[in-house]
Design a protein around this motif. Structure first.
Motif, PDB file in Angstrom:
ATOM      1  N   LEU A   1       0.829  -1.204   0.000  1.00  0.00           N
ATOM      2  CA  LEU A   1       0.000   0.000   0.000  1.00  0.00           C
ATOM      3  C   LEU A   1       0.860   1.248   0.000  1.00  0.00           C
ATOM      4  O   LEU A   1       0.634   2.164  -0.799  1.00  0.00           O
ATOM      5  N   CYS A   2       1.865   1.260   0.872  1.00  0.00           N
ATOM      6  CA  CYS A   2       2.655   2.477   1.093  1.00  0.00           C
ATOM      7  C   CYS A   2       4.065   2.412   0.532  1.00  0.00           C
ATOM      8  O   CYS A   2       4.720   3.449   0.417  1.00  0.00           O
ATOM      9  N   GLY A   3       4.556   1.221   0.204  1.00  0.00           N
ATOM     10  CA  GLY A   3       5.932   1.060  -0.247  1.00  0.00           C
ATOM     11  C   GLY A   3       6.710   0.188   0.726  1.00  0.00           C
ATOM     12  O   GLY A   3       6.443   0.191   1.942  1.00  0.00           O
ATOM     13  N   GLY A   4       7.669  -0.553   0.197  1.00  0.00           N
ATOM     14  CA  GLY A   4       8.438  -1.464   1.024  1.00  0.00           C
ATOM     15  C   GLY A   4       9.200  -0.782   2.140  1.00  0.00           C
ATOM     16  O   GLY A   4       9.499  -1.396   3.168  1.00  0.00           O
ATOM     17  N   GLY A   5       9.518   0.496   1.974  1.00  0.00           N
ATOM     18  CA  GLY A   5      10.243   1.219   3.012  1.00  0.00           C
ATOM     19  C   GLY A   5       9.413   1.562   4.226  1.00  0.00           C
ATOM     20  O   GLY A   5       9.952   2.074   5.211  1.00  0.00           O
ATOM     21  N   SER A   6       8.115   1.279   4.187  1.00  0.00           N
ATOM     22  CA  SER A   6       7.276   1.555   5.356  1.00  0.00           C
ATOM     23  C   SER A   6       7.684   0.701   6.544  1.00  0.00           C
ATOM     24  O   SER A   6       7.562   1.120   7.695  1.00  0.00           O
ATOM     25  N   ARG A   7       8.157  -0.526   6.282  1.00  0.00           N
ATOM     26  CA  ARG A   7       8.684  -1.411   7.330  1.00  0.00           C
ATOM     27  C   ARG A   7       7.749  -1.492   8.540  1.00  0.00           C
ATOM     28  O   ARG A   7       8.173  -1.372   9.686  1.00  0.00           O
ATOM     29  N   LEU A   8       6.468  -1.716   8.258  1.00  0.00           N
ATOM     30  CA  LEU A   8       5.505  -1.882   9.327  1.00  0.00           C
ATOM     31  C   LEU A   8       4.484  -2.928   8.910  1.00  0.00           C
ATOM     32  O   LEU A   8       3.915  -2.862   7.821  1.00  0.00           O
ATOM     33  N   GLY A   9       4.278  -3.910   9.776  1.00  0.00           N
ATOM     34  CA  GLY A   9       3.280  -4.935   9.523  1.00  0.00           C
ATOM     35  C   GLY A   9       2.719  -5.435  10.830  1.00  0.00           C
ATOM     36  O   GLY A   9       3.045  -4.937  11.909  1.00  0.00           O
ATOM     37  N   TRP A  10       1.869  -6.437  10.739  1.00  0.00           N
ATOM     38  CA  TRP A  10       1.324  -7.039  11.948  1.00  0.00           C
ATOM     39  C   TRP A  10       0.887  -8.462  11.650  1.00  0.00           C
ATOM     40  O   TRP A  10       0.615  -8.828  10.509  1.00  0.00           O
ATOM     41  N   ALA A  11       0.851  -9.256  12.694  1.00  0.00           N
ATOM     42  CA  ALA A  11       0.401 -10.644  12.588  1.00  0.00           C
ATOM     43  C   ALA A  11      -0.675 -10.874  13.630  1.00  0.00           C
ATOM     44  O   ALA A  11      -0.626 -10.320  14.736  1.00  0.00           O
ATOM     45  N   THR A  12      -1.639 -11.705  13.271  1.00  0.00           N
ATOM     46  CA  THR A  12      -2.727 -12.061  14.175  1.00  0.00           C
ATOM     47  C   THR A  12      -2.742 -13.572  14.346  1.00  0.00           C
ATOM     48  O   THR A  12      -2.757 -14.310  13.355  1.00  0.00           O
ATOM     49  N   TRP A  13      -2.723 -14.025  15.590  1.00  0.00           N
ATOM     50  CA  TRP A  13      -2.671 -15.457  15.828  1.00  0.00           C
ATOM     51  C   TRP A  13      -4.062 -16.006  16.154  1.00  0.00           C
ATOM     52  O   TRP A  13      -4.949 -15.275  16.597  1.00  0.00           O
ATOM     53  N   PRO A  14      -4.249 -17.298  15.916  1.00  0.00           N
ATOM     54  CA  PRO A  14      -5.568 -17.902  16.150  1.00  0.00           C
ATOM     55  C   PRO A  14      -5.916 -17.955  17.633  1.00  0.00           C
ATOM     56  O   PRO A  14      -5.035 -17.942  18.507  1.00  0.00           O
ATOM     57  N   VAL A  15      -7.200 -18.018  17.907  1.00  0.00           N
ATOM     58  CA  VAL A  15      -7.677 -18.178  19.284  1.00  0.00           C
ATOM     59  C   VAL A  15      -7.092 -19.461  19.869  1.00  0.00           C
ATOM     60  O   VAL A  15      -7.016 -20.498  19.199  1.00  0.00           O
ATOM     61  N   GLY A  16      -6.632 -19.370  21.112  1.00  0.00           N
ATOM     62  CA  GLY A  16      -6.121 -20.551  21.801  1.00  0.00           C
ATOM     63  C   GLY A  16      -4.652 -20.814  21.605  1.00  0.00           C
ATOM     64  O   GLY A  16      -4.136 -21.811  22.112  1.00  0.00           O
ATOM     65  N   THR A  17      -3.951 -19.941  20.853  1.00  0.00           N
ATOM     66  CA  THR A  17      -2.513 -20.097  20.662  1.00  0.00           C
ATOM     67  C   THR A  17      -1.818 -18.830  21.158  1.00  0.00           C
ATOM     68  O   THR A  17      -2.449 -17.924  21.709  1.00  0.00           O
ATOM     69  N   ALA A  18      -0.524 -18.767  20.977  1.00  0.00           N
ATOM     70  CA  ALA A  18       0.252 -17.597  21.399  1.00  0.00           C
ATOM     71  C   ALA A  18       1.407 -17.406  20.438  1.00  0.00           C
ATOM     72  O   ALA A  18       1.868 -18.362  19.808  1.00  0.00           O
ATOM     73  N   PRO A  19       1.901 -16.170  20.298  1.00  0.00           N
ATOM     74  CA  PRO A  19       3.035 -15.932  19.389  1.00  0.00           C
ATOM     75  C   PRO A  19       4.319 -16.506  19.953  1.00  0.00           C
ATOM     76  O   PRO A  19       4.492 -16.566  21.178  1.00  0.00           O
ATOM     77  N   PRO A  20       5.223 -16.964  19.093  1.00  0.00           N
ATOM     78  CA  PRO A  20       6.508 -17.470  19.590  1.00  0.00           C
ATOM     79  C   PRO A  20       7.313 -16.345  20.228  1.00  0.00           C
ATOM     80  O   PRO A  20       7.177 -15.167  19.856  1.00  0.00           O
ATOM     81  N   PRO A  21       8.153 -16.659  21.204  1.00  0.00           N
ATOM     82  CA  PRO A  21       8.952 -15.618  21.865  1.00  0.00           C
ATOM     83  C   PRO A  21       9.787 -14.797  20.899  1.00  0.00           C
ATOM     84  O   PRO A  21      10.025 -13.600  21.135  1.00  0.00           O
ATOM     85  N   THR A  22      10.236 -15.407  19.801  1.00  0.00           N
ATOM     86  CA  THR A  22      11.063 -14.669  18.849  1.00  0.00           C
ATOM     87  C   THR A  22      10.287 -13.576  18.143  1.00  0.00           C
ATOM     88  O   THR A  22      10.884 -12.654  17.590  1.00  0.00           O
ATOM     89  N   LEU A  23       8.957 -13.672  18.136  1.00  0.00           N
ATOM     90  CA  LEU A  23       8.148 -12.675  17.449  1.00  0.00           C
ATOM     91  C   LEU A  23       7.786 -11.508  18.348  1.00  0.00           C
ATOM     92  O   LEU A  23       7.670 -10.367  17.897  1.00  0.00           O
ATOM     93  N   ARG A  24       7.619 -11.786  19.622  1.00  0.00           N
ATOM     94  CA  ARG A  24       7.268 -10.714  20.552  1.00  0.00           C
ATOM     95  C   ARG A  24       8.453  -9.760  20.709  1.00  0.00           C
ATOM     96  O   ARG A  24       9.608 -10.144  20.675  1.00  0.00           O
ATOM     97  N   ALA A  25       8.151  -8.493  20.879  1.00  0.00           N
ATOM     98  CA  ALA A  25       9.173  -7.468  21.082  1.00  0.00           C
ATOM     99  C   ALA A  25      10.115  -7.337  19.892  1.00  0.00           C
ATOM    100  O   ALA A  25      11.263  -6.938  20.043  1.00  0.00           O
ATOM    101  N   ALA A  26       9.620  -7.668  18.695  1.00  0.00           N
ATOM    102  CA  ALA A  26      10.457  -7.553  17.496  1.00  0.00           C
ATOM    103  C   ALA A  26       9.954  -6.457  16.566  1.00  0.00           C
ATOM    104  O   ALA A  26      10.368  -6.380  15.421  1.00  0.00           O
ATOM    105  N   GLY A  27       9.048  -5.621  17.061  1.00  0.00           N
ATOM    106  CA  GLY A  27       8.472  -4.576  16.223  1.00  0.00           C
ATOM    107  C   GLY A  27       9.391  -3.385  16.040  1.00  0.00           C
ATOM    108  O   GLY A  27      10.439  -3.276  16.680  1.00  0.00           O
TER     109      GLY A  27
END
Length: 331
Positions: A180-206
């Motif tokens: 939408l904005c260009g690759g240099g925007s360097r901003l995204g997000w992920a949504t995980w399914p109900v009943g699961t959790a993000p891996p530790p490597t993903l948290r605090a990586a924003g």
């Protein structure tokens, strides 16, 4: 040269100024250099919920899809990625898993043949390079794989070119602002399914706190609407004019949608196909970058206007005549 390689479409000047103002406001905050929370800055998560309906409690801010893949690598010992698709994803995931590239039709059987849960990676809607989207039956199969314990990731980076769509039940959704904005925007997000959790490597990586807050301040409904009008609608119009023109001239029919499409030249080498397009002053993407068949090229329409799209179609029609029926829509 008509650039069908897929460069980002430039923003209007007023949007550039609006983003600059939002960035300045973020820098004025006393805690501008604070560490962002694990899932992302609360102001940005709230904005994403308002604008895109993401659930803040199941969303984590990332630096984009490739960064997500790097954080994900190693979560399972096997990763099954789509073919065709963006080949770099398989390369990134290979840092922590054995990777196989397969067609959508092959993925379910391969996953069920693994002795333990695998990562299954697909892109929808309008995947790169052929513009294909999951249909209802394919979505149901992915939901079944997730229910069986496989980690299914649906890359929705081209969501801007289609009506809103939730990932299949039990599947991860990942996207970014890149298309939408260009690759240099360097901003995204992920949504995980109900009943699961993000891996530790993903948290605090924003991204940095200031960067997240700048986007939170910028992505108001009016700015988002302006981005769609300036960057999405012209791209869709250019692709439509191109395909309509080739339909009129050659009778070609194109499946899929979004910002790109695939053309294949049967029996030709990649070098020859690229040279033939370059001779007509058409810059295109090489098929191997997307795990596409030999002799194929990806055409993306984010870098052309309506008139250029029609001129490009006329040149492709001339090339098709020279190819004597060997050049045709791929996918």
């Amino acid at each position: 040269m008509i650039d069908l390689g897929g460069p980002p479409r430039p923003w209007p000047a007023d949007l550039v100024r609006r983003f600059g103002a939002a960035h300045d406001r973020a820098l004025e905050r006393a805690d501008r250099w604070s560490t962002p929370p694990a899932q992302g800055d609360p102001e940005l998560l709230e904005r994403l919920a308002e604008s895109f309906g993401v659930p803040p409690e199941r969303t984590v801010v990332t630096g984009g899809v490739r960064q997500f893949a790097g954080s994900w690598a190693g979560r399972t010992r096997t990763a099954l990625v789509e073919r065709p698709g963006f080949a770099d994803i398989g390369t990134v995931l290979a840092g922590g898993a054995g990777v196989s590239a397969l067609t959508w039709e092959e993925l379910p059987g391969a996953a069920r043949g693994c002795p333990e849960p695998a990562t299954v990676w697909v892109t929808s809607p309008h995947r790169n390079p052929d513009g294909r989207s999951l249909d209802s039956a394919e979505r149901a199969v992915l939901a079944e794989l997730a229910a069986e314990g496989h980690q299914v990731v649906v890359n929705q980076v081209y969501r801007w070119f289609a009506p809103p769509e939730e990932p299949p039940d039990g599947c991860w959704g990942v996207t970014s602002l890149a298309k939408l904005c260009g690759g240099g925007s360097r901003l995204g997000w992920a949504t995980w399914p109900v009943g699961t959790a993000p891996p530790p490597t993903l948290r605090a990586a924003g991204p940095a706190t200031t960067w997240q807050r700048a986007w939170a301040g910028f992505l108001e409904p009016s700015a988002l609407d302006s981005l769609v009008r300036a960057c999405v609608e012209p791209t869709l119009e250019a692709r439509r004019l191109f395909t309509d023109r080739l339909g009129d001239l050659l009778g070609w029919e194109f499946t899929g949608g979004g910002m790109s499409l695939l053309l294949s030249w049967r029996g030709a080498t990649e070098e020859r196909v690229l040279a033939e397009f370059a001779e007509l002053e058409l810059a295109v993407g090489p098929g191997p970058a997307f795990d596409a068949p030999p002799g194929s090229v990806r055409l993306a329409f984010s870098g052309v206007d309506a008139q250029e799209a029609v001129r490009a179609a006329d040149r492709v029609a001339r090339l098709a005549a020279r190819a004597a029926g060997a050049l045709a829509p791929g996918g």
